[in-house]
Design an enzyme around this catalytic site. Structure first.
Site, PDB file in Angstrom:
ATOM      1  N   THR A   1       1.047  -0.758   0.071  1.00 27.46           N
ATOM      2  CA  THR A   1       0.423   0.093  -0.112  1.00 27.46           C
ATOM      3  C   THR A   1       0.942   0.853   0.195  1.00 27.46           C
ATOM      4  O   THR A   1       2.405   1.626   0.239  1.00 27.46           O
ATOM      5  CB  THR A   1      -1.301  -0.063   1.381  1.00 27.46           C
TER       6      THR A   1
ATOM      7  N   ARG B   1     -14.662  -7.458   0.708  1.00 21.63           N
ATOM      8  CA  ARG B   1     -13.448  -6.994   1.644  1.00 21.63           C
ATOM      9  C   ARG B   1     -13.127  -5.321   1.267  1.00 21.63           C
ATOM     10  O   ARG B   1     -12.673  -5.541   0.051  1.00 21.63           O
ATOM     11  CB  ARG B   1     -13.070  -7.556   1.306  1.00 21.63           C
ATOM     12  N   VAL B   2     -13.356  -4.940   2.247  1.00 25.75           N
ATOM     13  CA  VAL B   2     -12.657  -3.026   2.734  1.00 25.75           C
ATOM     14  C   VAL B   2     -11.726  -3.552   3.375  1.00 25.75           C
ATOM     15  O   VAL B   2     -12.237  -3.946   4.838  1.00 25.75           O
ATOM     16  CB  VAL B   2     -13.500  -2.323   2.122  1.00 25.75           C
ATOM     17  N   GLY B   3     -10.431  -2.545   3.703  1.00 29.62           N
ATOM     18  CA  GLY B   3     -10.018  -2.448   4.416  1.00 29.62           C
ATOM     19  C   GLY B   3      -9.782  -1.213   4.991  1.00 29.62           C
ATOM     20  O   GLY B   3     -10.932   0.166   4.691  1.00 29.62           O
TER      21      GLY B   3
ATOM     22  N   GLY C   1      -0.774  -1.743   6.478  1.00 26.81           N
ATOM     23  CA  GLY C   1      -0.888  -2.927   7.894  1.00 26.81           C
ATOM     24  C   GLY C   1      -1.685  -3.923   7.772  1.00 26.81           C
ATOM     25  O   GLY C   1      -2.962  -4.051   6.435  1.00 26.81           O
TER      26      GLY C   1
HETATM   27  N1  ASP Z   1      -3.750  -2.038   4.981  1.00 29.96           N
HETATM   28  C1  ASP Z   1      -4.420  -2.496   3.569  1.00 29.96           C
HETATM   29  C2  ASP Z   1      -5.632  -3.516   3.885  1.00 29.96           C
HETATM   30  O1  ASP Z   1      -5.375  -3.411   4.455  1.00 29.96           O
HETATM   31  C3  ASP Z   1      -3.093  -3.038   3.474  1.00 29.96           C
HETATM   32  C4  ASP Z   1      -2.074  -2.063   3.240  1.00 29.96           C
HETATM   33  O2  ASP Z   1      -1.621  -2.116   4.435  1.00 29.96           O
HETATM   34  O3  ASP Z   1      -1.138  -2.985   2.365  1.00 29.96           O
HETATM   35  O4  ASP Z   1      -6.342  -3.349   2.622  1.00 29.96           O
END
Ligand code: ASP
Length: 304
Positions: free
Chosen positions: A172, A200-202, A224
């Site tokens: 990311t 799914r959404v982060g 993360g």
């Molecule tokens: N935080 C992002 C997510 O969980 C992933 C990442 O930081 O690479 O979608």
């Protein structure tokens, strides 16, 4: 006139020196430096922190090394579904987009949502419709395709898991900046998890979880395992630790990542600035692609 500061990240995770080649390391450092230069040129010209963080993140989205824009990972069904958000610390205006496909620079869509939608978060087909009405640049599936990402998807499918891209050393992206007018902003963009399912959404498109900015405290972009960053409302938590507990930027950022996220079991890091131009870049994982530059100083990039 205050001095400008810009910090960026390209993801935190299991980035091990032992698994890196000198060539790969150099390519990543170069990409980070180019993104820093793009944002810095705007800050140097007196542009706002908001404009600078969008520009730095666009550069990282255009680079296939990172899990955002062109380099976004595949969903279980084989799509590139992206999340992004941006926030202005001066006005507290914010924009986020989730589950959008085919938009070349999701961070610019997030900025458009901030400026022109009257909303904060748009997702899926509706976000795409809004992007078209706003004339955002689209890109075909081939633009987002890479053998490397496709192989990652096959491996994750075989294991039956959604996985953080960072174990594969790409991640990311995000940027935080303090401009010459003393205002700050934050931006984050991602393809999320390889093999993600069920819409799914982060944390990345969520204001308060993956991104937050307030001139009175700090601007933060997280990276993360998103589920933990959402549960910890990490970006806003850093701001709250400063506002309610009187912690410095460094103390608050460190506490959020090394105490609270670790206690929850969350793996990752964040980048943060305050309106005085202080920077903090804590992570509790093996590495985090990161870079920063302050007015009058040389840009720095680090991985481990
Ligand atoms: N935080 C992002 C997510 O969980 C992933 C990442 O930081 O690479 O979608």
């Amino acid at each position: 006139m205050p001095k400008y500061t810009l910090a960026i990240h390209g993801g935190a995770g299991t980035i091990l020196r032992s698994e890196m080649t000198a060539e790969k390391e150099k390519a990543h450092q170069q990409a980070l430096l180019e993104a820093l230069r793009a944002g810095e040129a705007l800050l140097e010209a007196g542009e706002s922190a908001l404009v600078a963080v969008e520009s730095a993140v666009r550069r990282l989205e255009d680079c296939e090394y990172f899990n955002a824009g062109k380099g976004a990972v595949f969903t279980h069904e084989g799509y590139n579904e992206m999340d992004a958000s941006i926030m202005c610390g001066k006005t507290l205006a914010a924009g986020g987009v989730a589950m959008v496909r085919g938009i070349k620079n999701p961070i610019s869509l997030a900025r458009c949502i901030l400026e022109a939608s009257g909303h904060v978060l748009l997702c899926g087909p509706g976000a795409l419709q809004f992007a078209r009405e706003q004339g955002l640049e689209e890109a075909p599936p081939e633009y987002f395709f890479s053998e490397f990402r496709y192989r990652q998807l096959q491996e994750a499918r075989a294991r039956g898991k959604a996985q953080l891209d960072h174990s594969q050393k790409y991640g990311t992206v995000g940027a935080v900046a303090c401009d010459r007018h003393g205002h700050i902003a934050a931006a984050t963009s991602t393809g999320g998890l390889t093999n993600k399912q069920y819409g799914r959404v982060g944390d990345s498109p969520l204001i308060g979880a993956g991104t937050y900015a307030n001139d009175l405290t700090c601007a933060v972009s997280c990276t993360g395992y998103g589920e933990y960053f959402m549960r910890g409302v990490v970006a806003y938590d850093v701001s709250c630790l400063m506002e309610y507990k009187g912690m410095s930027l460094e103390e608050a950022a460190h506490h959020a990542i090394h105490q609270r996220q670790l206690a929850l079991g969350g793996d990752g890091g964040l980048i943060a600035v305050d309106a005085k131009g202080n920077v903090a870049l804590p992570f509790n994982s093996a590495g985090m692609y990161r870079g920063w530059v302050r007015e009058g100083e040389e840009a720095e990039v680090e991985i481990y």
